[in-house]
Design an enzyme around this catalytic site. Sequence first.
Site, short mmCIF file in Angstrom:
data_model
loop_
_atom_site.label_atom_id
_atom_site.label_comp_id
_atom_site.label_asym_id
_atom_site.label_seq_id
_atom_site.Cartn_x
_atom_site.Cartn_y
_atom_site.Cartn_z
N GLY A 181 -7.12 9.48 -9.88
CA GLY A 181 -8.06 10.08 -8.93
C GLY A 181 -7.37 10.90 -7.86
O GLY A 181 -7.81 10.93 -6.71
N ALA A 182 -6.30 11.60 -8.24
CA ALA A 182 -5.48 12.32 -7.25
C ALA A 182 -5.87 13.78 -7.06
O ALA A 182 -5.17 14.52 -6.38
CB ALA A 182 -4.00 12.23 -7.63
N SER A 183 -6.98 14.21 -7.63
CA SER A 183 -7.36 15.61 -7.50
C SER A 183 -8.00 15.92 -6.15
O SER A 183 -8.12 17.07 -5.75
CB SER A 183 -8.33 16.02 -8.62
OG SER A 183 -9.51 15.24 -8.58
N ILE A 204 -8.46 10.53 -1.02
CA ILE A 204 -7.37 9.61 -0.66
C ILE A 204 -6.20 9.74 -1.63
O ILE A 204 -5.04 9.76 -1.21
CB ILE A 204 -7.91 8.16 -0.63
CG1 ILE A 204 -8.92 8.00 0.51
CG2 ILE A 204 -6.77 7.16 -0.48
CD1 ILE A 204 -9.78 6.76 0.40
N GLY A 205 -6.50 9.84 -2.92
CA GLY A 205 -5.43 9.97 -3.91
C GLY A 205 -4.57 11.20 -3.66
O GLY A 205 -3.33 11.13 -3.73
N LYS A 230 -10.00 13.28 -13.67
CA LYS A 230 -10.92 13.86 -14.65
C LYS A 230 -11.14 15.36 -14.48
O LYS A 230 -11.40 16.06 -15.44
CB LYS A 230 -12.28 13.17 -14.55
CG LYS A 230 -12.33 11.75 -15.03
CD LYS A 230 -13.76 11.27 -15.19
CE LYS A 230 -14.57 11.45 -13.92
NZ LYS A 230 -15.98 11.03 -14.08
N TYR A 242 -21.09 -3.53 -7.19
CA TYR A 242 -19.96 -2.81 -6.58
C TYR A 242 -18.93 -3.78 -6.03
O TYR A 242 -17.72 -3.59 -6.23
CB TYR A 242 -20.47 -1.88 -5.47
CG TYR A 242 -19.36 -1.19 -4.71
CD1 TYR A 242 -18.50 -0.31 -5.35
CD2 TYR A 242 -19.16 -1.43 -3.34
CE1 TYR A 242 -17.47 0.32 -4.66
CE2 TYR A 242 -18.14 -0.82 -2.64
CZ TYR A 242 -17.29 0.06 -3.30
OH TYR A 242 -16.28 0.67 -2.62
N LYS A 287 -14.93 -4.05 -7.05
CA LYS A 287 -13.81 -3.85 -6.13
C LYS A 287 -12.95 -5.11 -6.02
O LYS A 287 -11.73 -5.04 -5.94
CB LYS A 287 -14.32 -3.42 -4.75
CG LYS A 287 -14.91 -2.03 -4.70
CD LYS A 287 -13.99 -0.95 -5.25
CE LYS A 287 -12.80 -0.64 -4.36
NZ LYS A 287 -12.03 0.53 -4.84
#
Length: 434
Positions: free
Chosen positions: A17-19, A22-23, A42, A168, A172
């Site tokens: 999720g680095a796009s 936070i990532g 993604k 949720y 988590k």
Amino acid sequence: MLPNTGKLAGCTLFITGASRGIGKAIALKAAKDGANIVIAAKTAEPHPTLPGTIYTAAAEIEAAGGKALPCVVNVREEQQIINAVEKAVKTFGGIDILVNNASAISLTGTLETETKKVNLMMDVNVRGTYLTSKTCLPHLRKSRNPHILNLSPPMNMNPMWFKNHCAYTISKYGMSMCVLGMAEEFRGEVAVNALWPKTAIHTAALDMLGGSGIEKQCRKTDILADAAYCILTKPKSFTGNFIIDEVLLREEGVKDFDVYAIAPGHPLIPDFFLDVETDMTAMKQERYGASQAFKEEKKLSGSQREGPGGAKVNAASAPAKPLSPVAETFRVIQGAMSEEHVRATQGVFQFELSGDDGGTWYIDLKTKGGSAGVGKPPVTADVVMSMSSADFVKMFTGKLKPTMAFMSGKLRIKGNMTLAIKLEKMLTQLNSKL
């Protein structure tokens, strides 16, 4: 802010999720040291509402001083994870750090959460974290100072964190249980820790959940990037910890936290899963300029309060006695409504209030002209909100933010969450009149 030390120079970080968000912030912080970043996310083509792709993130990482390897990875697909890990090892010679940042969220109750949403959260948050960790671990064990860092909370068993969004929370806490188990399983070989923010963090995803204007109550992603950097530069003996960003940074000597705020001095929303006193937050919000119109509420509630059978909100003539706080609030809402509000919202809201002045009330922002009053709405409600009458008045006078009320369990929402967010936007406009 925490300065870079160069300790991550040449290290390879695999970040899901680095796009964006936070990532990406964690990636950019490491890139300043000259780290190699595998962007496992993604988004290869521009998203219609969310900013950034794996390729735009790669460009930013390289501009910051790092090397980037963009990989299309949906963590629900095991083979995509395996392919990206193999490509990372082939490109950079190994993997030193894994950051499990990818996450899915749906803040809905058990009966309102569609099965596909449950599957999404379990697949991304729990299964994705587990499989990515499993795939990276053989390579991490070869590193000099390997780390796994999950963006997940301490496991707070207070039922309030389960009752409004059970699925949720389970998902988590599943990520956190990976920390608990793997930290012990790989003790002495790989450090495994969890990081969670003390306050809400402003990201594009939060904008979608909280609506316009919520950013003023948030901190920047920089605070998590600094906290992550601090953890990832510690020795692998630092393991099995559930870390809160601000607590860690204070221990590291950071004193100025205004630099992390979107709006320095503005009250901040505490994040999920951390027990806080909502009323104290409401007091702080009042101090920073929330509506003062109901400061006399306690006086009214003591000597002038009317029961549920008091004057109708829509009555044309002024009542002989002062209206109760709830009835007065609905009277003002009715008077402040406009066709613009109706066009912009297109929703019907039903309120089930407990305590003094309890009962059923409504706001109709769908029917021409709009209306508000006691009883059920003239048409079927799109959203049903349940809370105490005292908290309702606080919410509609700016002393309690709807987001905060929901997160702390004071507000239950059933129905269309998007419309609930639209109502919060309207509240912002009405506060000056309430």
